[in-house]
Design an enzyme around this catalytic site. Structure first.
Site, mmCIF file in Angstrom:
data_model
loop_
_atom_site.group_PDB
_atom_site.id
_atom_site.type_symbol
_atom_site.label_atom_id
_atom_site.label_comp_id
_atom_site.label_asym_id
_atom_site.label_seq_id
_atom_site.Cartn_x
_atom_site.Cartn_y
_atom_site.Cartn_z
ATOM 1 N N ASP A 122 1.079 -0.936 0.257
ATOM 2 C CA ASP A 122 0.225 -0.117 0.328
ATOM 3 C C ASP A 122 0.647 1.392 0.019
ATOM 4 O O ASP A 122 1.176 1.948 0.599
ATOM 5 C CB ASP A 122 -1.242 -0.130 1.086
ATOM 6 C CG ASP A 122 -2.088 1.419 1.006
ATOM 7 O OD1 ASP A 122 -1.975 1.828 -0.174
ATOM 8 O OD2 ASP A 122 -2.377 1.158 2.212
ATOM 9 N N ASP A 169 2.379 2.210 8.078
ATOM 10 C CA ASP A 169 1.372 1.809 7.895
ATOM 11 C C ASP A 169 1.269 0.478 6.718
ATOM 12 O O ASP A 169 1.363 0.261 5.721
ATOM 13 C CB ASP A 169 0.313 2.310 6.743
ATOM 14 C CG ASP A 169 -1.244 2.082 6.715
ATOM 15 O OD1 ASP A 169 -1.385 1.271 7.249
ATOM 16 O OD2 ASP A 169 -1.833 2.929 6.153
#
Ligand SMILES: Nc1ncnc2c1ncn2[C@@H]1O[C@H](COP(=O)(O)OP(=O)(O)OP(=O)(O)O)[C@@H](O)[C@H]1O
Ligand SMILES: [Mg+2]
Length: 256
Positions: free
Chosen positions: A193, A210
């Site tokens: 991501d 993340d």
């Protein structure tokens, strides 16, 4: 040995602390994030000295809220709390299936989230050990991840790359490519991501965040995700004035 009375005293004190923490939270943060199990998990983390204070929301995302906190010694930490009510279970299931580190057949939403948090923790650990600049992971417990706070000593968090004026784009791009390479070849994971949204700029240097979606390189989806990461990155590099083709990035990462 502690007497039961002393124990419950500590417990009450912690409850009050957490209540206090709750009341200072940004009003936009719905109470949905602090459900009973999340509060209990916070008490445990407080008892263990990982998070003794929560003092402000950094971000309210689709699935998780990130808070600024402090450990028992007063060091700043970042506390990412996944909301059990709103998490995207379909996505989690999709990415967690096929990861040999997790043997998940049928599990409750809560178990799935706990594993998701554990996955982010493990991915951060692998990255950190491979000398990729990421927040140092401190502990994962249930739906809560505690990690190094990226920001100034006075508590101002570092901002995501897409919100930052980059003064040294060549260096930033070079470092990001180096980190993707280390992730792939040393940590043996793909971020999954990666874009300017999940890169913080701290003192002009990139920090990858993340990693919850990260996959081991032998996962059946890893190539597809690596290609997507590279595609997103090259677009973001272009926005800061660095033109580099996807193939060139792949060559640098040594996957071509
Ligand atoms: N270790 C950290 N130190 C400082 N700020 C952080 C840290 N981790 C996350 N943040 C802040 O919180 C934001 C959201 O974090 P993250 O990207 O990990 O969550 P998210 O999963 O994208 O949330 P969602 O997908 O639910 O929107 C980041 O953009 C950043 O501003
Ligand atoms: Mg994010």
């Amino acid at each position: 040995m502690e007497s039961p009375v002393e124990k419950s005293d500590i417990h009450l004190q912690k409850m009050r602390e957490v209540k206090r923490l709750k009341s200072v939270e940004d009003r936009r943060v719905g109470s949905e994030v602090f459900d009973r199990i999340t509060l209990q998990t916070l008490y445990k983390l407080a008892n263990q000295g990982y998070v003794n204070l929560l003092n402000g929301a950094i971000s309210t995302g689709k699935e998780a809220n990130v808070f600024k906190g402090a450990d028992e010694d007063g060091n700043l930490v970042a506390v990412k709390i996944y909301r059990v009510t709103t998490s995207d279970f379909k996505k989690m299931q999709y990415y967690i299936q096929g990861d040999p580190r997790f043997n998940i057949r049928s599990s409750s939403k809560r178990q799935l989230i706990n594993n998701w948090v554990l996955k982010e923790f493990k991915n951060l650990n692998r990255a950190y050990n491979a000398e990729v600049r990421v927040p140092k992971p401190l502990i994962a417990k249930n739906n809560i991840l505690v990690m190094e706070f990226i920001g100034d000593k006075n508590g101002t968090p570092a901002r995501p790359m897409q919100q930052t004026k980059i003064s040294n784009p060549e260096n930033v791009v070079e470092k990001i490519i180096e980190y993707v390479k280390k992730l792939y070849n040393a940590a043996e994971i793909v971020h999954g991501d990666l874009s300017a949204f999940n890169i913080l700029i701290h003192h002009d240097e990139p920090v990858l965040i993340d990693l919850s979606q990260g996959l081991v390189v032998d996962h059946p989806l890893s190539n597809e995700l690596l290609n997507r990461d590279i595609k997103n990155l090259t677009k973001d590099f272009k926005k800061i004035g660095i033109e580099i083709s996807e193939d060139e990035v792949k060559r640098k990462i040594k996957v071509l």
